[in-house]
Write an enzyme that holds these catalytic residues in place. Structure first.
Site, PDB file in Angstrom:
ATOM      1  N   HIS A   1       8.455   0.067   5.028  1.00  0.00           N
ATOM      2  CA  HIS A   1       7.316  -0.820   5.232  1.00  0.00           C
ATOM      3  C   HIS A   1       7.737  -2.037   6.051  1.00  0.00           C
ATOM      4  O   HIS A   1       8.693  -2.730   5.695  1.00  0.00           O
ATOM      5  CB  HIS A   1       6.756  -1.292   3.894  1.00  0.00           C
ATOM      6  CG  HIS A   1       6.074  -0.206   3.112  1.00  0.00           C
ATOM      7  ND1 HIS A   1       4.711   0.009   3.165  1.00  0.00           N
ATOM      8  CD2 HIS A   1       6.565   0.734   2.269  1.00  0.00           C
ATOM      9  CE1 HIS A   1       4.389   1.025   2.384  1.00  0.00           C
ATOM     10  NE2 HIS A   1       5.501   1.491   1.829  1.00  0.00           N
TER      11      HIS A   1
ATOM     12  N   GLU B   1       4.332   8.335  -7.410  1.00  0.00           N
ATOM     13  CA  GLU B   1       5.287   7.247  -7.633  1.00  0.00           C
ATOM     14  C   GLU B   1       5.031   6.628  -9.000  1.00  0.00           C
ATOM     15  O   GLU B   1       5.888   6.638  -9.876  1.00  0.00           O
ATOM     16  CB  GLU B   1       5.160   6.196  -6.535  1.00  0.00           C
ATOM     17  CG  GLU B   1       6.115   5.028  -6.691  1.00  0.00           C
ATOM     18  CD  GLU B   1       5.897   3.940  -5.652  1.00  0.00           C
ATOM     19  OE1 GLU B   1       6.777   3.084  -5.527  1.00  0.00           O
ATOM     20  OE2 GLU B   1       4.838   3.941  -4.976  1.00  0.00           O
TER      21      GLU B   1
END
Length: 379
Positions: free
Chosen positions: A30, A220
């Site tokens: 990210h 996740e």
């Protein structure tokens, strides 16, 4: 569990200096999670952002790491308020993108797909297109500087929609609009609980209708249901994390997670389809521990999935929050599971095969960069 000896029987020692020389491929990183602490401080002064929790780079870096070590994905995501706040101008976005490329190239990354959410960078009036163009300009500048320094790297972009918001179709259209300029795919991210991927079906249908690639953060924090939806209803090309696919695998009683074989393991329907279809898993070991997806590196299912021949890839997720690099991720896995250079070559080829660029570009990097690079390390 005592870490195992990770020195390969032949070739160079598998230590951090040598790992940094290995060609690496990064699919899950990210942009707003990889800033240099010093850059955060400088950009905060430029935009008069006064809410940083520390006043010097070392303390700020420590704060990000410690704050992210919460064991909760939601609390982990709160740290991004500070990085996003200083990425609200074209110049700031271009700088962060350039430095990202420089840092990855210095760590031996030869191909990377870096993602960010354009909708989070509009507070000072930038339109979405200007956000994308600023980031792409920064990537191009970073590539040029890395090549000049003798560390060539190819960096492409994924644009992300926030799963709690309602702009996913708009961001998908942005991905398609800029796919010939460096945007190679689309993603949704953010807190999983209460925000299933099926809320964004129109965006995924748009991507499929335009023969465009996408990945989905799934498996996740929310487990198997999000993986099932991402595959069965959304048609994802890859799974962002996907670590909880382990919940659909029954291991032999007393199995050692560092074992070289898991003969007798039983896979459920979801695990089987992930493996059968070769759906890539964008695994991020250090981040998975921080967010509570797993308890520790020792308990991470990476080795189970690798030995069972899932298409595993190694990723950083957020280099600032996890105080990590690709080399550190490789080293931690080697220390825990005894991997050698041949293993890391396989994981790297897995990632390159799974990239969202065209086949000939993937093949060229595998044949001309990755395999020759590991041949040197293998000796």
């Amino acid at each position: 569990m005592t870490p195992v000896d990770s020195t390969p029987p032949t070739g160079r020692p598998l230590d951090l200096p040598n790992i940094s020389l290995a060609p690496k491929v990064l699919l899950h990183d990210h942009l707003d999670g990889g800033l240099r602490p010093a850059t955060v401080l400088e950009l905060a002064r430029e935009v008069e952002y006064a809410d940083l929790p520390a006043a010097d780079a070392e303390s700020l870096g420590t704060w990000f790491r410690d704050a992210a070590d919460s064991g909760s994905l939601e609390r982990y995501l709160e740290t991004f308020a500070h990085t996003v706040a200083v990425m609200q101008t074209p110049s700031a976005l271009a700088r962060v993108a350039r430095e990202c490329v420089e840092d990855l190239a210095a760590d031996g990354v030869v191909y990377a797909e870096v993602r960010y959410a354009p909708e989070q960078h509009l507070e000072r009036g930038m339109p979405l297109d200007e956000v994308v163009e600023a980031v792409l300009a920064g990537f191009a500048e970073g590539e040029a500087q890395a090549a000049a320094a003798g560390r060539p790297i190819m960096v492409r972009c994924l644009v992300t929609a926030m799963r709690h918001a309602a702009r996913s179709r708009e961001i998908a259209e942005l991905a398609v609009r800029y796919r010939d300029a460096g945007v190679v795919g689309f993603d949704i991210a953010g807190a999983e609980a209460g925000h299933p991927p099926t809320r964004h079906l129109d965006a995924f249908e748009f991507m499929r209708a335009n023969n465009a690639h996408f990945t989905i953060h799934a498996g996740e924090a929310f487990g198997l249901p999000s993986i099932h939806e991402a595959i069965a209803f959304c048609g994802t090309d890859r799974l962002g994390h996907g670590v909880r696919v382990i919940d659909d695998i029954t291991l032999p009683e007393g199995a050692d997670l560092a074992a070289e074989s898991f003969e007798g393991a039983e896979l459920g329907q979801i695990a089987n389809i992930v493996r059968d279809k070769r759906i890539p898993l964008e695994l991020c070991p250090s981040s998975n521990v921080q967010t509570g997806a797993v308890n520790s590196i020792a308990e991470h299912p990476f080795n189970v999935l690798a030995r069972l021949r899932f298409r595993v890839t190694v990723n950083t997720d957020n280099r600032l929050m996890s105080d990590t690099t690709m080399s550190k991720e490789f080293y931690r896995l080697a220390q825990q599971f005894g991997y050698g250079w041949a293993d890391f070559e396989r994981f790297t080829v897995n990632a390159m095969k799974s990239a969202f660029i065209h086949f000939d570009e993937r093949l060229a990097l595998i044949d001309d960069v990755i395999k020759p690079g590991y041949a040197v390390l293998l000796g």
